[in-house]
Enzyme design. Structure first.
Site, PDB file in Angstrom:
ATOM      1  N   ASP A   8       0.900  -1.131  -0.137  1.00 24.31           N
ATOM      2  CA  ASP A   8      -0.063   0.115  -0.115  1.00 24.31           C
ATOM      3  C   ASP A   8       0.800   1.234   0.134  1.00 24.31           C
ATOM      4  OD1 ASP A   8      -2.032  -1.846   0.301  1.00 24.31           O
ATOM      5  OD2 ASP A   8      -2.762  -0.961   2.324  1.00 24.31           O
ATOM      6  N   ASP A 129     -14.989  -3.326  -1.807  1.00 27.27           N
ATOM      7  CA  ASP A 129     -14.862  -2.990  -0.430  1.00 27.27           C
ATOM      8  C   ASP A 129     -15.922  -2.789   0.167  1.00 27.27           C
ATOM      9  OD1 ASP A 129     -11.857  -2.767  -1.134  1.00 27.27           O
ATOM     10  OD2 ASP A 129     -12.148  -0.893  -1.638  1.00 27.27           O
TER      11      ASP A 129
END
Length: 242
Positions: A8, A129
């Site tokens: 990330d 998500d």
């Protein structure tokens, strides 16, 4: 089952979030290229990258680092975060990204998904998500009214073959994935499902594999030392060959 170690990116560094909270980000490595190389050395066949700055702003912000990673490691990379239009998708595919993940753009612009799939086929994936089974968008800051299963079915009809599913409440917690939601999703569509969020140890990976899930993204568990990537890949591959 394939294991995808995660990178990330925030301001050019590797970070981890807790339950999708950008304010709770923690730097886990200064050099993402070095991290990617280590993943490759430990047997990774595919790497999952998220441009967190891009997810917030709607524009890819870490392309130079991502391009360097691709050139350095020479294994497939999938990328999500801030990809909102076909021009950006074109640019990323040209840069060597193997699979582009659409999230917010997919929910807001079904036409974009249709065009992208028509042009790039399996190189386009969808990132779902979810929070309380509802799809989150805009860097997880906004929760829509769309149920994650309904959205997955809609994307499958368009031609999507790969779905990355994250339960936001589990992400970065090391408390285990949401197996119930994963199971429901895997039974509802024929797409390849990649599990993400909360995976804490090799036992979680074994359970996910037994559910006939296509892949698992592992982030914090690797950085914290809970999972040895090389060992995990060997164990999962060994079970696959039984």
């Amino acid at each position: 089952m394939i294991i995808l170690p995660a990178i990330d990116l925030k301001e050019g560094k590797c970070v981890r979030l807790y339950q999708g909270d950008f304010k709770a980000s923690k730097v886990v490595a200064e050099d993402p290229i070095e991290v990617a190389l280590k993943f490759k050395e430990n047997g990774a066949e595919y790497i999952h990258i998220v441009d967190l700055d891009g997810a917030l702003t709607g524009q890819i912000k870490n392309l130079s680092i991502i391009s360097s990673i691709i050139k350095t490691i020479n294994i497939p990379v999938e990328l999500g975060g801030g990809i909102r239009n076909l021009n950006t998708i074109d640019m990323l595919i040209d840069a060597g990204i193997e699979r582009v993940i659409l999230g917010t753009a997919a929910l807001n612009n079904r036409g974009l998904v249709e065009k992208a799939v028509k042009k790039y086929d399996k190189k386009i994936a969808i990132g779902i998500d979810a929070k309380n089974e509802k799809v989150a968008i805009n860097g997880w800051l906004n929760i829509s009214s769309t149920n994650y299963i309904d959205f997955a079915k809609e994307m499958e009809k368009i031609g999507i073959r790969n779905i990355i599913f994250t339960d936001i409440s589990k992400d970065g917690t090391l408390k285990g994935p949401n197996l119930n939601q994963l199971k429901k999703l895997n039974e509802s569509v024929s797409c390849n499902i990649i599990a993400s969020g909360g995976i804490k140890d090799i036992e979680d990976l074994k359970v996910i594999k037994e559910m006939d899930i296509y892949g698992a993204i592992v982030g914090k568990a690797i950085y914290s030392g809970n999972i040895d990537l090389n060992e995990a890949i060997k164990i999962i591959n060994k079970e696959s060959s039984r």
